[in-house]
Design an enzyme around this catalytic site. Sequence first.
Site, mmCIF file in Angstrom:
data_model
loop_
_atom_site.group_PDB
_atom_site.id
_atom_site.type_symbol
_atom_site.label_atom_id
_atom_site.label_comp_id
_atom_site.label_asym_id
_atom_site.label_seq_id
_atom_site.Cartn_x
_atom_site.Cartn_y
_atom_site.Cartn_z
ATOM 1 N N GLY A 201 92.635 -17.319 7.614
ATOM 2 C CA GLY A 201 93.989 -17.875 7.547
ATOM 3 C C GLY A 201 94.883 -17.464 8.703
ATOM 4 N N HIS B 16 89.068 -10.734 1.164
ATOM 5 C CA HIS B 16 89.180 -9.480 1.908
ATOM 6 C C HIS B 16 88.201 -8.393 1.460
ATOM 7 C CE1 HIS B 16 93.700 -10.583 2.804
ATOM 8 N NE2 HIS B 16 92.835 -11.337 3.464
HETATM 9 C C1 LIG Z 1 88.686 -18.005 4.246
HETATM 10 C C2 LIG Z 1 89.096 -16.653 4.772
HETATM 11 C C3 LIG Z 1 90.447 -16.410 5.045
HETATM 12 C C4 LIG Z 1 90.834 -15.149 5.524
HETATM 13 N N1 LIG Z 1 92.125 -14.975 5.938
HETATM 14 C C5 LIG Z 1 92.451 -13.842 6.593
HETATM 15 C C6 LIG Z 1 93.707 -13.718 7.241
HETATM 16 O O1 LIG Z 1 94.512 -14.642 7.262
HETATM 17 N N2 LIG Z 1 93.983 -12.533 7.864
HETATM 18 C C7 LIG Z 1 93.083 -11.493 7.894
HETATM 19 O O2 LIG Z 1 93.392 -10.446 8.453
HETATM 20 N N3 LIG Z 1 91.898 -11.608 7.290
HETATM 21 C C8 LIG Z 1 91.537 -12.762 6.692
HETATM 22 N N4 LIG Z 1 90.290 -12.904 6.183
HETATM 23 C C9 LIG Z 1 89.375 -11.765 6.242
HETATM 24 C C10 LIG Z 1 88.928 -11.437 7.668
HETATM 25 O O3 LIG Z 1 88.675 -12.609 8.386
HETATM 26 C C11 LIG Z 1 87.710 -10.530 7.588
HETATM 27 O O4 LIG Z 1 88.037 -9.363 6.859
HETATM 28 C C12 LIG Z 1 87.206 -10.117 8.957
HETATM 29 O O5 LIG Z 1 86.984 -11.244 9.754
HETATM 30 C C13 LIG Z 1 85.925 -9.312 8.791
HETATM 31 O O6 LIG Z 1 85.423 -8.997 10.045
HETATM 32 P P1 LIG Z 1 83.948 -8.429 10.185
HETATM 33 O O7 LIG Z 1 83.716 -8.215 11.628
HETATM 34 O O8 LIG Z 1 83.785 -7.284 9.255
HETATM 35 O O9 LIG Z 1 82.987 -9.580 9.615
HETATM 36 P P2 LIG Z 1 82.875 -11.097 10.035
HETATM 37 O O10 LIG Z 1 84.007 -11.526 10.872
HETATM 38 O O11 LIG Z 1 82.606 -11.856 8.788
HETATM 39 O O12 LIG Z 1 81.588 -11.126 10.980
HETATM 40 C C14 LIG Z 1 80.281 -10.879 10.575
HETATM 41 C C15 LIG Z 1 79.363 -11.713 11.466
HETATM 42 O O13 LIG Z 1 78.030 -11.253 11.293
HETATM 43 C C16 LIG Z 1 77.164 -12.374 11.217
HETATM 44 N N5 LIG Z 1 75.981 -11.953 10.486
HETATM 45 C C17 LIG Z 1 75.919 -11.580 9.184
HETATM 46 N N6 LIG Z 1 74.657 -11.223 8.869
HETATM 47 C C18 LIG Z 1 73.918 -11.371 9.992
HETATM 48 C C19 LIG Z 1 72.541 -11.158 10.294
HETATM 49 N N7 LIG Z 1 71.675 -10.708 9.375
HETATM 50 N N8 LIG Z 1 72.098 -11.418 11.562
HETATM 51 C C20 LIG Z 1 72.966 -11.862 12.518
HETATM 52 N N9 LIG Z 1 74.280 -12.084 12.267
HETATM 53 C C21 LIG Z 1 74.748 -11.831 11.029
HETATM 54 C C22 LIG Z 1 78.011 -13.408 10.495
HETATM 55 O O14 LIG Z 1 77.504 -14.706 10.650
HETATM 56 C C23 LIG Z 1 79.378 -13.197 11.100
HETATM 57 O O15 LIG Z 1 79.551 -13.966 12.258
HETATM 58 C C24 LIG Z 1 89.861 -14.128 5.683
HETATM 59 C C25 LIG Z 1 88.511 -14.378 5.414
HETATM 60 C C26 LIG Z 1 88.124 -15.629 4.975
HETATM 61 C C27 LIG Z 1 86.667 -15.874 4.708
#
Ligand SMILES: Cc1cc2nc3c(=O)[nH]c(=O)nc-3n(C[C@H](O)[C@H](O)[C@H](O)COP(=O)(O)OP(=O)(O)OC[C@H]3O[C@@H](n4cnc5c(N)ncnc54)[C@H](O)[C@@H]3O)c2cc1C
Length: 530
Positions: A98, A466
């Site tokens: 978002g 989240h």
């Molecule tokens: C619909 C939605 C709305 C949201 N709105 C907000 C907001 O407005 N503001 C905010 O702060 N947060 C928001 N969030 C939450 C926020 O986006 C996440 O908390 C944050 O992006 C998490 O970051 P991350 O790096 O931990 O994981 P992610 O950004 O999810 O990245 C993980 C990556 O790893 C990849 N991956 C997973 N498993 C494997 C594998 N086995 N091999 C290779 N690649 C793999 C995935 O495909 C993905 O690209 C929202 C989330 C969603 C889904």
Amino acid sequence: MKRNSSRSSSYDHVVVGAGSAGCVLASRLTEDPRTRVLLVEAGPRDKSLKMRIPLAFAELFDSEYDWAFRTEPQKQLDGRSVRWPRGRTLGGSSSLNGQVYCRDRAIDFRSWEPGWTFDDLLPYFRRSERSSYGTPALHGDAGPLHVTRPRRPHRLTAAFVAAAEQTGLQHVDDLNSEPGTDVVGHSPLNQWRGRRWSSADAYLRPAAKRRNLTVLTDTLCTGIEIHGRQAVSVTLRQGSQTIRVRVDGEVILAAGAISTPHLLQISGIGRPSDLTAAGTTVLHELPAVGHYLQDHPLVFLVRACRRPISLYGAGGVRDLLSWAVLRRGPLASNAAEALAFLRTHESLDGPDIELGFVPGPFVDGGYGTPTAHAMSLAINLLQPVSRGSIVLRDPEAAHPPRIDPGYFTEPGDLNVLVEGIRSAMDIFDAEALAVHAGDWMDSPAPDATRTAIEAFIRRNASTGFHPVGTCRLGSDNQTSVVDTSLRVHGITGLRIADASVFPHIGRGHPHATVVALAERAADLIRAQHP
Ligand SMILES: Cc1cc2nc3c(=O)[nH]c(=O)nc-3n(C[C@H](O)[C@H](O)[C@H](O)COP(=O)(O)OP(=O)(O)OC[C@H]3O[C@@H](n4cnc5c(N)ncnc54)[C@H](O)[C@@H]3O)c2cc1C
């Protein structure tokens, strides 16, 4: 996105997951041209126009860019299974979220380990930001991540802010300025000139031409190989091909709060009972892997809008043109244009409820099809006590794990959300918003009893998107998975930097903290491998 053609079978570091955190790590680690990094992403490149158009994010749900997870049936939600979208593309969830950039607050870091206070992270927030908010002591203005005010908030959003003020909340310009406990303001956004600004936009694209960075998309990491107590390689799957990549430095897991613990479990690292039940050999016992999951559960109240001025129907030719040419109009809205933070008891030292105002109908968590002009208010439980788990079903990486957020298993959580709903209804009834408000749509009756509101929550509560906490940071190896340098307890060459390491869920939106944490992780890795 350029893919470096000089693929080799060994790298200094392999980053698994090109999401909010993974893009930061890949970019920062390759600033040193001597460091060879492989970034592995399961999903395709982030090509869809719907990722650029701020209002279109819900249209990405259940697409090729979404893992489209589903929770286990939730006992406290009438046995419903809840849809959990997660980004599966470059930028990860930051490519379909978002766009709200709202940091966790200083009090949220009190429960983290020493060395992880808000002040410890502030330099990394600042380093990441290209903020238009000023206040240099708090914000950076030269980093890669654009943080902006909404371009032209909707007039219903202005009415919501005014209504919240009429109920006693204080209007603040910058919700990232440690603004106090009972406040309302417009959402700070990861947008640039009216388009989404994901982690891939901010960090990966500018680094893509570096010869020492290789990016593999459509490539699933299926396991980490451990020899003795050392991570030595990762196994990757591209179509029907399996590739083994040797790692001379570190494997850094950035696959997010669901897939990171899942990958550890598949690799034999976790709670022995979880692993043996799924037919996986236990290589390294770490009982906290996948446990202590937290999320912000929420419910939406939807109320008809008397005049046809809401975002209902946005997306016609005129709106598309306005966005394409001027980057303005309804499509530049991120939906949750304003946020209010409030306490359900005066004794609390921080807010326990967030209200997210959408100047349009947001039906069934973004999955439903709106039918009329309306306004929506998400009531978000900020400090849930309930915790859940992510546990592998079997040793196959492509099979989703069991996701059990344990929503409302602690009864106190339900009580707080009931109070939050009452406060939200008060704001809807305050004069500034009441003039626009028609009938309640998907909402409890205005005079509903506590029991009726609880029943409404059980029927309607969903995810706040989240999830955190499934590979917690901490100093002991029983209730945490990584140490204060984000290294997996008891294994060398294996680090985690993503939303899974949060020891407790905060009061903000996690993307901001994930990016700052990844910035810091890059420094920790560079310090260990000079
Ligand atoms: C619909 C939605 C709305 C949201 N709105 C907000 C907001 O407005 N503001 C905010 O702060 N947060 C928001 N969030 C939450 C926020 O986006 C996440 O908390 C944050 O992006 C998490 O970051 P991350 O790096 O931990 O994981 P992610 O950004 O999810 O990245 C993980 C990556 O790893 C990849 N991956 C997973 N498993 C494997 C594998 N086995 N091999 C290779 N690649 C793999 C995935 O495909 C993905 O690209 C929202 C989330 C969603 C889904």
